[in-house]
Design a protein around this motif. Structure first.
Motif, mmCIF file in Angstrom:
data_model
loop_
_atom_site.group_PDB
_atom_site.id
_atom_site.type_symbol
_atom_site.label_atom_id
_atom_site.label_comp_id
_atom_site.label_asym_id
_atom_site.label_seq_id
_atom_site.Cartn_x
_atom_site.Cartn_y
_atom_site.Cartn_z
ATOM 1 N N ILE A 131 0.810 -1.175 0.055
ATOM 2 C CA ILE A 131 0.004 -0.072 0.118
ATOM 3 C C ILE A 131 0.914 1.409 0.101
ATOM 4 O O ILE A 131 1.864 1.357 0.872
ATOM 5 N N VAL A 132 0.492 2.370 -0.826
ATOM 6 C CA VAL A 132 1.144 3.354 -0.894
ATOM 7 C C VAL A 132 -0.157 4.670 -0.786
ATOM 8 O O VAL A 132 -0.756 4.331 -1.593
ATOM 9 N N GLY A 133 -0.197 5.522 -0.041
ATOM 10 C CA GLY A 133 -1.215 6.618 -0.396
ATOM 11 C C GLY A 133 -0.412 7.956 0.021
ATOM 12 O O GLY A 133 0.659 7.977 0.854
ATOM 13 N N ALA A 134 -0.994 9.222 -0.498
ATOM 14 C CA ALA A 134 -0.626 10.500 -0.294
ATOM 15 C C ALA A 134 -1.375 11.469 -0.236
ATOM 16 O O ALA A 134 -2.440 11.268 -0.893
ATOM 17 N N VAL A 135 -1.214 12.582 0.461
ATOM 18 C CA VAL A 135 -2.126 13.976 0.354
ATOM 19 C C VAL A 135 -0.919 15.025 0.269
ATOM 20 O O VAL A 135 -0.049 15.197 1.135
ATOM 21 N N SER A 136 -1.441 15.747 -0.931
ATOM 22 C CA SER A 136 -0.316 16.909 -0.969
ATOM 23 C C SER A 136 -0.826 17.838 -2.094
ATOM 24 O O SER A 136 -1.851 17.593 -2.600
ATOM 25 N N THR A 137 -0.170 19.222 -1.948
ATOM 26 C CA THR A 137 -0.492 20.282 -2.957
ATOM 27 C C THR A 137 0.020 19.862 -4.181
ATOM 28 O O THR A 137 -0.384 20.629 -5.281
ATOM 29 N N LYS A 138 1.175 19.024 -4.431
ATOM 30 C CA LYS A 138 1.709 18.552 -5.774
ATOM 31 C C LYS A 138 1.196 17.271 -6.181
ATOM 32 O O LYS A 138 0.667 16.539 -5.440
ATOM 33 N N ASN A 139 1.650 16.892 -7.307
ATOM 34 C CA ASN A 139 1.286 15.744 -7.993
ATOM 35 C C ASN A 139 2.025 14.603 -7.036
ATOM 36 O O ASN A 139 3.166 14.691 -6.994
ATOM 37 N N ILE A 140 1.179 13.584 -6.686
ATOM 38 C CA ILE A 140 1.903 12.349 -5.961
ATOM 39 C C ILE A 140 1.919 11.165 -6.872
ATOM 40 O O ILE A 140 2.403 10.161 -6.296
ATOM 41 N N VAL A 141 1.436 11.283 -7.773
ATOM 42 C CA VAL A 141 1.379 10.020 -8.669
ATOM 43 C C VAL A 141 2.914 9.412 -8.805
ATOM 44 O O VAL A 141 2.901 8.300 -8.759
ATOM 45 N N PRO A 142 3.991 10.284 -9.316
ATOM 46 C CA PRO A 142 5.092 9.674 -9.296
ATOM 47 C C PRO A 142 5.581 8.793 -8.051
ATOM 48 O O PRO A 142 6.495 7.861 -7.777
ATOM 49 N N ILE A 143 5.262 9.435 -6.759
ATOM 50 C CA ILE A 143 5.762 9.048 -5.401
ATOM 51 C C ILE A 143 4.774 7.638 -5.330
ATOM 52 O O ILE A 143 5.527 6.653 -4.814
ATOM 53 N N LEU A 144 3.470 7.530 -5.786
ATOM 54 C CA LEU A 144 2.848 6.287 -5.895
ATOM 55 C C LEU A 144 3.438 5.211 -6.396
ATOM 56 O O LEU A 144 3.524 4.103 -5.869
ATOM 57 N N ILE A 145 3.896 5.658 -7.614
ATOM 58 C CA ILE A 145 4.280 4.268 -8.483
ATOM 59 C C ILE A 145 5.743 3.989 -8.115
ATOM 60 O O ILE A 145 6.160 2.762 -7.995
ATOM 61 N N GLU A 146 6.629 4.978 -7.631
ATOM 62 C CA GLU A 146 7.916 4.658 -7.192
ATOM 63 C C GLU A 146 7.737 3.809 -5.811
ATOM 64 O O GLU A 146 8.789 2.920 -5.618
ATOM 65 N N GLY A 147 6.785 4.089 -4.952
ATOM 66 C CA GLY A 147 6.684 3.446 -3.679
ATOM 67 C C GLY A 147 6.151 1.903 -4.169
ATOM 68 O O GLY A 147 6.686 1.098 -3.766
ATOM 69 N N LEU A 148 5.464 1.710 -5.300
ATOM 70 C CA LEU A 148 4.975 0.512 -5.578
ATOM 71 C C LEU A 148 6.236 -0.331 -6.225
ATOM 72 O O LEU A 148 6.416 -1.651 -5.915
ATOM 73 N N LYS A 149 7.086 0.362 -6.808
ATOM 74 C CA LYS A 149 8.339 -0.427 -7.177
ATOM 75 C C LYS A 149 9.297 -0.774 -6.219
ATOM 76 O O LYS A 149 9.590 -1.938 -6.309
ATOM 77 N N ARG A 150 9.254 -0.075 -4.965
ATOM 78 C CA ARG A 150 10.268 -0.321 -3.946
ATOM 79 C C ARG A 150 9.430 -1.390 -3.368
ATOM 80 O O ARG A 150 10.211 -2.301 -2.637
ATOM 81 N N LEU A 151 8.201 -1.720 -3.458
ATOM 82 C CA LEU A 151 7.400 -2.943 -2.870
ATOM 83 C C LEU A 151 7.540 -4.108 -3.662
ATOM 84 O O LEU A 151 6.928 -5.122 -3.367
ATOM 85 N N GLU A 152 8.020 -4.262 -4.994
ATOM 86 C CA GLU A 152 7.747 -5.249 -5.746
ATOM 87 C C GLU A 152 8.367 -6.455 -5.581
ATOM 88 O O GLU A 152 8.139 -7.650 -5.658
ATOM 89 N N TYR A 153 9.486 -6.499 -4.618
ATOM 90 C CA TYR A 153 10.249 -7.573 -4.212
ATOM 91 C C TYR A 153 9.274 -8.479 -3.188
ATOM 92 O O TYR A 153 9.663 -9.626 -2.947
ATOM 93 N N ARG A 154 8.381 -7.915 -2.790
ATOM 94 C CA ARG A 154 7.331 -8.922 -1.997
ATOM 95 C C ARG A 154 6.340 -9.724 -2.544
ATOM 96 O O ARG A 154 6.179 -10.618 -2.049
ATOM 97 N N GLY A 155 6.510 -9.411 -3.980
ATOM 98 C CA GLY A 155 5.711 -10.463 -4.874
ATOM 99 C C GLY A 155 4.153 -10.082 -5.153
ATOM 100 O O GLY A 155 3.635 -9.623 -3.953
ATOM 101 N N TYR A 156 3.696 -9.866 -6.293
ATOM 102 C CA TYR A 156 2.295 -9.376 -6.572
ATOM 103 C C TYR A 156 1.986 -10.205 -7.847
ATOM 104 O O TYR A 156 2.829 -10.459 -8.645
ATOM 105 N N ASP A 157 0.644 -10.198 -8.178
ATOM 106 C CA ASP A 157 0.305 -10.343 -9.285
ATOM 107 C C ASP A 157 -0.830 -9.406 -10.113
ATOM 108 O O ASP A 157 -1.167 -9.606 -11.130
ATOM 109 N N SER A 158 -1.135 -8.206 -9.588
ATOM 110 C CA SER A 158 -1.549 -6.953 -10.193
ATOM 111 C C SER A 158 -1.369 -5.880 -9.317
ATOM 112 O O SER A 158 -0.795 -6.045 -8.028
#
Length: 630
Positions: free
Chosen positions: A4-31
């Motif tokens: 899980i990654v979530g955020a509240v900001s005055t700036k665009n946080i989508v790159p942070i969300l995507i990068e956070g998912l990439k850092r969690l890829e090692y855990r294993g996932y299928d979607s």
């Protein structure tokens, strides 16, 4: 497993969300998926491919916002399909989810992601169907989204609080609402969730994640949410509530914000083909780092008050799963032979579901790489509920739930382990468990000064000894070409090397998909010998210990039936290669620490066999790194 990654900001946080998912890829996932509040509506993108594909889809669909949530899913309820992927939307009762012209789902009032399992999802699903809610997935998560929508009356915090009172099971959730921009609510029970506080140019921003690693490079100011917490993230302000008054009311609470340094360099692959190979070769350094602060054997290695605890206990109960269970099984031999303390080892997922005889003077030892393993955490809580208050963990993550839950801890320093199949975490667990054995032996009067010095000398030489074993890789590669053509394998060991045989079989199963079993070598004639043919390779761990001659007899039983033997033998065992018998010689015999050396070539054998078969080594099918559901 599930991120899980979530955020509240005055700036665009989508790159942070995507990068956070990439850092969690090692855990294993299928979607994977991401949802944001954009243009007064909910927008999302989901994928059953890798996060990189999701990133491309997000860019193509021009998804950006200051409020959003993202998720990687490891399938539990429902197949790995896009309609089951998170985030889930609730458009309210008797509405179907629609799409805008770009194909990005846009109809909905509630967006939600979830880690864990909701045990009463069928009951809630049936109730919500009668209220007009339509379900588009087979997941238990969509139930939570609809439940929050049903309870929503203009205040998302209140709706989530009331929803959590209806949920049974384990969960970490992040949710936001179309009607309340710049607000994300998180909640946890039995599954980890952390709050990140923005600093510098991100001051006033707030983040949620299932693992602090997801926020590396964004913020190092982390608060660990506790069981039952519900956190409200808004622009420039955040507060946390917890249940009180019998668990039906909520009060505002404070959670310490601490500086957490998450090292991400370990995520760089470097010259290696896979993370698993890299982590196998990192073992000398990981062992050295784990031993770095050990100058003498003392109970205080395990925390303040350890001496008092060790004096009070008269037995040890080890709780663990998978690879960690096998490290505990090795430790049982050490604890009983060196520390002279009765020890039992339990599979954590089974322990709390059977009647057992508690002993308040037992030291309960949990072993976990991540410190978030759901089964082991639940087993620990069960042991405590039976009156066993003395708890200690061997763990690789100092900030994990397990470390916070246990009275004492020894933190291994394996570093981030990306490959699903554990390697360096296992060897450093064994180091930590051996130190525990020596500390208990010392307190119980079974460790002389000369013995302590000899053991410390052997421990300090371990990194060099493991490096010498790694030099055997070319010989192991030759064997792997034979194993790649097989569909079954048998592993044998005796004494404290039997758990090492179990670990070797597990590694081969996990990443090469070859069926493998392990047995104590003396059990061959009690059944497994019926399986032995020329097509069943038999891998044997053969140290030069008191059971060597018995083991040699077991090897003859295999050869007499036409079986092909692959033996990892100490140099002085006098086991020679011949017809049907292949031998790789270990550099040196290492006494009671021999299991730490003998597991390394088994790791290499599994790795190179998987490479030869072309499997996804670091992300084996159906498996996840951190198992946070039962």
């Amino acid at each position: 497993m599930c991120g899980i990654v979530g955020a509240v900001s005055t700036k665009n946080i989508v790159p942070i969300l995507i990068e956070g998912l990439k850092r969690l890829e090692y855990r294993g996932y299928d979607s994977c998926g991401v949802a944001v509040h954009q243009g007064g509506e909910l927008r999302r993108a989901r994928s059953t491919a890798r996060v990189a594909e999701l990133d491309a889809r997000v860019a193509e669909d021009k998804i950006d916002s200051g409020t959003g949530i993202a998720h990687t899913r490891w399938a539990t309820h429902g197949a790995p399909a896009e309609h089951n992927a998170h985030p889930h939307f609730s458009p309210g009762p008797q509405n179907k989810q629609g799409t805008d012209q770009s194909g990005v789902t846009a109809v909905g009032r509630i967006a939600l992601v979830h880690n864990g399992i909701i045990e009463n999802h069928d009951e809630l699903r049936n109730e919500l169907k009668t209220r007009g809610y339509v379900f588009d997935s087979q997941t238990d998560t969509e139930v939570i989204a609809h439940l929050v929508d049903h309870l929503y009356e203009g205040d998302l915090l209140a709706a989530v609080q009331q929803a959590t009172l209806r949920l049974r099971g384990a969960y970490a959730i992040a949710v936001f609402c179309r009607d309340e921009p710049h607000r994300v609510i998180g909640a946890r029970e039995g599954s980890p969730l952390v709050l990140g506080v923005g600093v510098g140019e991100r001051k006033g921003d707030f983040f949620l994640a299932s693992d602090a690693m997801a926020l590396a490079g964004v913020t190092d100011q982390i608060a660990y949410l506790e069981e039952g917490d519900v956190v409200d993230l808004q622009l420039g302000k955040v507060w946390i509530t917890a249940r009180s008054h019998g668990g039906v009311m909520f009060k505002t609470v404070e959670r310490e914000v601490r500086t957490v340094h998450v090292h991400t360099g370990a995520a760089e692959l470097g010259p290696y083909r896979h993370y698993m190979q890299k982590e196998i070769f990192e073992q000398p350094r990981a062992i050295a780092d784990t031993l770095d602060a050990v100058e003498a054997i003392t109970p205080e290695l395990f925390g303040d008050g350890a001496y008092r605890v060790f004096k009070d206990v008269d037995s040890v109960l080890i709780l663990a799963c998978g690879t960690s269970y096998y490290s505990g099984s090795v430790a049982k031999y050490w604890l009983e032979s060196i520390a002279k303390i009765p020890t039992s080892v339990e599979i954590a997922s089974e322990y709390r579901y059977r009647d057992s005889v508690p002993n308040p003077r037992t030291l309960v030892v949990t072993i976990t790489q991540s410190g978030e393993t759901a089964d082991t955490l639940a087993a620990l809580k069960h042991a405590r509920s039976l009156g066993m208050k003395h708890t200690l963990t061997i763990c690789n993550v100092a900030t994990s739930a397990m470390v916070r839950e246990c009275e004492l801890a020894y933190i291994t320093r394996a570093g981030a382990e990306i490959g699903v199949a554990s390697t360096k975490a296992f060897s450093t667990q064994l180091v930590g468990l051996f130190l525990l054995t020596l500390a208990l032996a010392q307190v119980r009067g079974h460790l002389s000064e000369q013995q302590e010095l000899a053991h410390l000398k052997a421990l300090r030489h371990l990194p060099v000894a493991v490096q010498a074993v790694l030099a055997l890789e070319p010989q192991v590669i030759a064997w792997s070409e034979i194993f790649a053509r097989k569909e079954n394998a048998l592993f044998l060991g005796r004494g404290l090397h039997y758990p090492i045989a179990l670990e070797g079989a597990l590694k081969l199963k996990e990443i090469s998909y070859i069926h493998a079993e392990a047995y104590p070598a003396g059990e061959l004639k009690h059944g497994p010998l019926a399986l032995v043919t020329a097509e069943m390779p038999v891998v044997t761990v053969a140290p030069n210990d008191a059971l060597l001659e018995k083991l040699k007899s077991n090897l003859q039983e295999v050869r007499a039936r036409g079986g092909e033997l692959f033996v990892f033998a100490d140099a002085d065992t006098h086991i020679e290669s011949g017809e049907g018998l292949l031998v790789i010689r270990m550099p040196e015999h290492y006494g009671v620490l021999s299991p730490i050396l003998h597991v390394v070539p088994l790791q290499l054998l599994a790795y190179h066999t998987a490479c030869a078969r072309g499997t996804d080594v670091d992300k084996p099918r159906n498996l996840a790194k951190s198992v946070t559901v039962e």
